[in-house]
Motif scaffolding. Structure first.
Motif, PDB file in Angstrom:
ATOM      1  N   LEU A  95     -32.315  -8.464  65.672  1.00 50.27           N
ATOM      2  CA  LEU A  95     -31.602  -8.585  64.404  1.00 50.27           C
ATOM      3  C   LEU A  95     -30.744  -9.849  64.385  1.00 50.27           C
ATOM      4  N   CYS A  96     -30.596 -10.436  63.224  1.00 53.19           N
ATOM      5  CA  CYS A  96     -29.699 -11.572  63.070  1.00 53.19           C
ATOM      6  C   CYS A  96     -28.254 -11.096  63.236  1.00 53.19           C
ATOM      7  N   VAL A  97     -27.397 -12.016  63.662  1.00 51.80           N
ATOM      8  CA  VAL A  97     -26.010 -11.646  63.939  1.00 51.80           C
ATOM      9  C   VAL A  97     -25.305 -11.158  62.675  1.00 51.80           C
ATOM     10  N   TYR A  98     -25.587 -11.779  61.527  1.00 53.53           N
ATOM     11  CA  TYR A  98     -24.901 -11.336  60.306  1.00 53.53           C
ATOM     12  C   TYR A  98     -25.282  -9.903  59.938  1.00 53.53           C
ATOM     13  N   VAL A  99     -26.515  -9.501  60.261  1.00 56.99           N
ATOM     14  CA  VAL A  99     -26.932  -8.108  60.015  1.00 56.99           C
ATOM     15  C   VAL A  99     -26.156  -7.171  60.937  1.00 56.99           C
ATOM     16  N   LYS A 100     -25.995  -7.575  62.200  1.00 56.28           N
ATOM     17  CA  LYS A 100     -25.238  -6.764  63.150  1.00 56.28           C
ATOM     18  C   LYS A 100     -23.792  -6.600  62.685  1.00 56.28           C
ATOM     19  N   LEU A 101     -23.216  -7.680  62.163  1.00 57.20           N
ATOM     20  CA  LEU A 101     -21.838  -7.606  61.674  1.00 57.20           C
ATOM     21  C   LEU A 101     -21.721  -6.630  60.506  1.00 57.20           C
ATOM     22  N   TYR A 102     -22.697  -6.647  59.615  1.00 61.35           N
ATOM     23  CA  TYR A 102     -22.679  -5.704  58.495  1.00 61.35           C
ATOM     24  C   TYR A 102     -22.811  -4.259  58.991  1.00 61.35           C
ATOM     25  N   ILE A 103     -23.603  -4.052  60.038  1.00 60.04           N
ATOM     26  CA  ILE A 103     -23.759  -2.708  60.592  1.00 60.04           C
ATOM     27  C   ILE A 103     -22.442  -2.228  61.192  1.00 60.04           C
ATOM     28  N   VAL A 104     -21.821  -3.075  62.024  1.00 58.73           N
ATOM     29  CA  VAL A 104     -20.539  -2.705  62.646  1.00 58.73           C
ATOM     30  C   VAL A 104     -19.472  -2.468  61.576  1.00 58.73           C
ATOM     31  N   LEU A 105     -19.474  -3.308  60.540  1.00 61.66           N
ATOM     32  CA  LEU A 105     -18.517  -3.164  59.445  1.00 61.66           C
ATOM     33  C   LEU A 105     -18.719  -1.833  58.708  1.00 61.66           C
ATOM     34  N   SER A 106     -19.961  -1.467  58.486  1.00 62.16           N
ATOM     35  CA  SER A 106     -20.260  -0.205  57.799  1.00 62.16           C
ATOM     36  C   SER A 106     -19.817   0.998  58.622  1.00 62.16           C
ATOM     37  N   VAL A 107     -20.068   0.936  59.942  1.00 58.39           N
ATOM     38  CA  VAL A 107     -19.640   2.028  60.817  1.00 58.39           C
ATOM     39  C   VAL A 107     -18.121   2.146  60.818  1.00 58.39           C
ATOM     40  N   LEU A 108     -17.422   1.001  60.794  1.00 57.80           N
ATOM     41  CA  LEU A 108     -15.954   1.012  60.756  1.00 57.80           C
ATOM     42  C   LEU A 108     -15.446   1.712  59.489  1.00 57.80           C
ATOM     43  N   ILE A 109     -16.024   1.352  58.347  1.00 58.77           N
ATOM     44  CA  ILE A 109     -15.589   1.957  57.084  1.00 58.77           C
ATOM     45  C   ILE A 109     -15.847   3.464  57.084  1.00 58.77           C
ATOM     46  N   LEU A 110     -17.037   3.874  57.537  1.00 57.30           N
ATOM     47  CA  LEU A 110     -17.355   5.303  57.616  1.00 57.30           C
ATOM     48  C   LEU A 110     -16.396   6.021  58.566  1.00 57.30           C
ATOM     49  N   SER A 111     -16.072   5.368  59.671  1.00 54.94           N
ATOM     50  CA  SER A 111     -15.164   5.966  60.658  1.00 54.94           C
ATOM     51  C   SER A 111     -13.793   6.217  60.071  1.00 54.94           C
ATOM     52  N   VAL A 112     -13.278   5.235  59.323  1.00 52.59           N
ATOM     53  CA  VAL A 112     -11.950   5.357  58.724  1.00 52.59           C
ATOM     54  C   VAL A 112     -11.923   6.509  57.718  1.00 52.59           C
ATOM     55  N   VAL A 113     -12.967   6.616  56.904  1.00 46.27           N
ATOM     56  CA  VAL A 113     -13.020   7.679  55.889  1.00 46.27           C
ATOM     57  C   VAL A 113     -13.035   9.063  56.541  1.00 46.27           C
ATOM     58  N   LEU A 114     -13.901   9.247  57.541  1.00 46.23           N
ATOM     59  CA  LEU A 114     -14.010  10.560  58.181  1.00 46.23           C
ATOM     60  C   LEU A 114     -12.790  10.875  59.044  1.00 46.23           C
ATOM     61  N   TYR A 115     -12.203   9.833  59.646  1.00 46.86           N
ATOM     62  CA  TYR A 115     -10.965  10.062  60.390  1.00 46.86           C
ATOM     63  C   TYR A 115      -9.870  10.558  59.437  1.00 46.86           C
TER      64      TYR A 115
END
Length: 444
Positions: free
Chosen positions: A381-401
């Motif tokens: 995967l391209c690095v920008y795609v990886k960053l979007y994935i990590v960013l999405s997981v962060l947002i989901l984590s904050v909501v569920l936390y």
């Protein structure tokens, strides 16, 4: 940190990334079954001691790095890693609760400070490990400059297929690798001896142990899965996995696609010293600060730091003339990492005080799954795609936390109070039974 250094030394034919994937896959398997069983059978001290020996076998396997040595030793390391970290977290949580009772302090505040102090010391291993490796490898520095063509594909634009080998990514000589591995192995043996000789044994309630003897073995094996019946644990899964995603990104993608690509591999160690140093110092600071701010404020700070870093990394075009930026970014990421490392462990210890072993086994399981996924897609995967994935997981984590905090806040006072009293009563009983045999050196 030693694992990621070894990963960078064994990139040929995908051996490095495969080895790391096998390690964390083994951690997942181990987390499902072993921690509750081993901790109940041998106690925290000896579980830690035996598990650390698994790390030494992996260091030894790297002296002749091949598929036939690294993969088996990676499996051994992974099987030992989950019991090791579960036992360490259980040890800190239990000793923190005991000390809180002796001093009349709140258990969650003491546990926060214990984890902050632990991660202060633990993260300095990244400082010393990277300093040692950097000093060793600088004996054979790379020659040549990084071309403008290569810089075009550094950073978020790195799609793996476009990177080309240069002198800046030259593999170190075998003599230097053996020197480094010798230092790592010797340090591991010394650590095992120190733990075996000097770490105090936690007290055990003999009556409770008699009851536990009647628990079927299969129940202990399934304790990790049974803990998922607690919906708070389910909501914490993305937050726990995020820890694996963000550590995988900073140690794998940032060092390769930003630091190595634009500055050269000989600068990776020094940049990661900034990351480890910031994580270490901030772990202690956040551990003490939490008793005044609470964990919600710290999670907000950590999330904003990582969010800002990821947005910057998406837009930034790394260049050797901006050398100081590489170090500052690593330090800021380390500040956010300190929040997630200390607070994730603390929230597991505070919310699941009666099922610590199973809870921390779940912690290792889901964090390791985050690592496995991060390393699994790292090669295509391209690095920008990886960053979007990590960013999405962060947002989901904050909501569920946030949902977990709402559940805790809306819990009926009588239920919360009764659970707390029950937990305190259990610990007081244990302390009364073993008060004369509690080793004083487990307290800070």
């Amino acid at each position: 940190m030693e694992l990621f250094r070894i990963y960078s030394l064994n990139k040929e034919e995908g051996l490095g990334v495969t080895t790391l994937s096998v390690i964390y896959a083994s951690v997942i398997l181990s987390s499902m079954f072993l921690p509750p069983v081993l901790i109940k059978k041998f106690g925290c001290k000896w579980t830690i001691t035996f598990s650390m020996c698994c790390y030494i076998t992996f260091s030894l396997g790297n002296f002749y790095a091949s598929w036939f040595t690294l993969i088996p030793t990676a499996i051994i390391l992974g099987l030992g890693a989950a019991p090791l970290w579960s036992a360490e977290s259980t040890y800190l949580t239990t000793s923190g609760n005991i000390y809180a009772k002796k001093t009349g302090k709140l258990g969650k505040d003491v546990i926060n400070q214990y984890f902050g102090t632990f991660y202060l010391i633990f993260q300095t291993s990244g400082v010393w490990g990277n300093l040692i490796s950097s000093l060793v490898f600088q004996q054979d520095p790379p020659k040549g400059e990084i071309t403008k063509e290569q810089l075009l594909f550094c950073g978020a634009n790195d799609c793996m297929k476009t990177s080309t080998a240069t002198n800046s990514t030259k593999h170190p000589g075998n003599d230097l690798i053996y020197t480094l591995l010798g230092i790592y192995t010797g340090s591991g043996i010394l650590a095992v001896l120190l733990i075996a000789v000097f770490l105090g044994q936690l007290p055990n309630d003999s009556e409770e142990n008699e009851e536990e003897k009647n628990i079927p073995a299969w129940t202990r094996f399934l304790a990790t899965f049974q803990h998922l019946k607690d919906k708070r644990q389910c909501f914490l899964i993305p937050l726990t996995m995020y820890s694996g995603f963000e550590q995988g990104f900073i140690s794998g993608d940032y060092t390769k696609s930003y630091v190595t690509c634009a500055l050269g591999i000989h600068n990776v160690g020094f940049v990661m010293i900034c990351f480890s140093g910031a994580t270490s110092l901030c772990s202690l600071m956040f551990g003490k600060l939490s008793q005044y701010t609470g964990r919600k404020v710290l999670y907000a700070i950590g999330s904003m730091i990582h969010l800002s870093c990821m947005i910057f990394l998406l837009l930034w075009k790394p260049h050797p003339s901006q050398k100081v930026v590489f170090f500052f970014l690593a330090a800021f990421w380390g500040m956010g990492d300190a929040v997630f490392q200390t607070q994730n462990n603390t929230i597991y210890g505070v919310l699941f005080v009666k099922n610590k072993e199973a809870a921390f086994a779940n912690y290792r399981l889901w964090e390791s799954l985050g690592f496995v996924i991060a390393f699994g897609y790292s090669t295509f995967l391209c690095v920008y795609v990886k960053l979007y994935i990590v960013l999405s997981v962060l947002i989901l984590s904050v909501v569920l936390y946030g949902i977990v905090e709402v559940l805790e806040h809306t819990k009926p006072p009588e239920t919360s109070g009764s659970e707390e009293k029950e937990s305190q009563a259990e610990e007081m009983d244990t302390q009364r039974c073993e008060n004369d045999t509690v080793p004083q050196d487990i307290f800070f």
